[in-house]
Scaffold this active site. Structure first.
Site, PDB file in Angstrom:
ATOM      1  N   GLU A   1      45.913  50.101  34.840  1.00 34.40           N
ATOM      2  CA  GLU A   1      45.650  49.912  36.267  1.00 34.40           C
ATOM      3  C   GLU A   1      46.289  51.016  37.098  1.00 34.40           C
ATOM      4  OE1 GLU A   1      43.584  48.051  37.785  1.00 34.40           O
ATOM      5  OE2 GLU A   1      42.925  47.045  35.972  1.00 34.40           O
TER       6      GLU A   1
ATOM      7  N   TYR B   1      46.592  44.850  45.101  1.00 35.98           N
ATOM      8  CA  TYR B   1      45.524  45.035  44.117  1.00 35.98           C
ATOM      9  C   TYR B   1      46.075  45.005  42.688  1.00 35.98           C
ATOM     10  CZ  TYR B   1      42.461  47.115  40.798  1.00 35.98           C
ATOM     11  OH  TYR B   1      41.748  47.324  39.640  1.00 35.98           O
TER      12      TYR B   1
ATOM     13  N   ASP C   1      38.802  46.150  43.983  1.00 34.09           N
ATOM     14  CA  ASP C   1      38.814  47.606  43.933  1.00 34.09           C
ATOM     15  C   ASP C   1      37.540  48.129  44.598  1.00 34.09           C
ATOM     16  OD1 ASP C   1      36.739  47.310  42.069  1.00 34.09           O
ATOM     17  OD2 ASP C   1      37.528  48.884  40.749  1.00 34.09           O
TER      18      ASP C   1
END
Length: 309
Positions: free
Chosen positions: A54, A137, A155
């Site tokens: 990520e 996020y 995203d």
């Protein structure tokens, strides 16, 4: 596959809840047939592999992340392994992925995980969010993809799918809005496993089919429900979309300066850095920025190196 839990009865349900209930099954079914075999999706990646991916995938294509991710995980298979190394080694291993401050943030997160959580990536969203360098996020993505929890994971790809399929516009706003977050929460299936699949599936749909430049509606499992397509695909009429420039920018200069330091095994003199960019004012500004960001450590005698602490 666990079937999505039905929302409240139609008389009480928000219209986007009803739309979401119609979208879940076809998108998840499509994902289970078409999902890419990515190393961070494999069971042996574990939560740490998910977290590393990520960080690396932010603003960076999958194809560029592959080799760096695999080298990183081979060298630092657990957070404690990375925490034992100097932060400069994380910057060195980051290579040319771009936005190298992400490497420092990932190193800082590894140190915090080692010190606060006995070396295991925490399971709770609030604990993830409390780690240095992790925003909403990333915390939601790790909680969802690593632990199968129910979180809205927004995203760029997911935002584009929601903008087209539900809101009926070609592109989402330049920055994530409160309205988008509310919509994402409304569209979440109630069941945790289904919600986690939905998060991954909607992201993959945006990456492979509902792309920014060449949407492939004939391959889309929800084309018949897409508000934007049914409206005739009206052109974007919002603020101009931000383009990413690189050539001639301070970012390019920073990249060249860091490249010299990554390849060096000993501190580098100022003269070696001066050779990478002719314009002295921009070069000095870029170097000062790297020092301020903690990516470069100045030493006595006009020498520079990657950070050691």
């Amino acid at each position: 596959m666990t079937a999505p839990t039905k929302p409240t009865p139609p008389a009480q349900a928000d219209s986007s809840e009803t739309v979401g209930d119609d979208l879940h099954a076809p998108v998840i079914d499509w994902f289970e047939e078409n999902a890419r075999d990515l190393p961070w999706r494999r069971p042996d990646a574990g939560p740490w592999g998910v977290m590393v991916s990520e960080f690396m995938l932010q603003q960076t294509p999958v194809s560029r992340v592959f080799p760096v991710y695999e080298q990183w995980m081979a060298r630092w298979p657990r957070p404690a392994d990375l925490a034992e190394d100097a932060p400069g080694e994380a910057v060195r291993a980051w290579g040319r992925l771009g936005y190298p401050r992400r490497a420092l943030r990932l190193h800082g997160a590894a140190v915090a995980i080692t010190e606060r959580h006995d070396g295991d990536v925490p399971t709770e969203h609030a604990q993830l969010l409390a780690l240095p360098g992790i925003g909403e996020y990333t915390a939601a993505a790790v909680a969802s993809f690593a632990y199968g929890q129910r979180h809205a994971v927004l995203d760029t790809n997911v935002r584009r799918v929601f903008a087209r399929a539900v809101t009926g516009v070609q592109y989402p706003p330049n920055a994530t809005t409160a309205a988008e977050r509310r919509l994402a929460r409304t569209l979440l299936p109630d069941d945790e496993r289904t919600a986690a699949l939905w998060a991954a599936a909607s992201m993959e749909l945006g990456a492979l089919v509902c792309t920014a430049k060449n949407e492939t509606c004939v391959r889309c499992p929800i084309a018949a429900l897409c508000t934007w397509r049914l409206a005739g695909k009206p052109a974007h009429d919002g603020p101009p979309r931000r383009g990413q420039t690189y050539a001639g920018t301070d970012r390019q200069v920073r990249g060249r300066l860091l490249a010299v330091l990554r390849e060096a095994v000993t501190p580098v003199p100022q003269s070696a850095l001066d050779r990478v960019w002719e314009e002295p004012v921009q070069r000095a500004r870029a170097l000062d920025g790297l020092v301020a960001d903690g990516l470069v450590e100045p030493l006595a005698g006009g020498l520079y190196r990657l950070p050691q602490s």
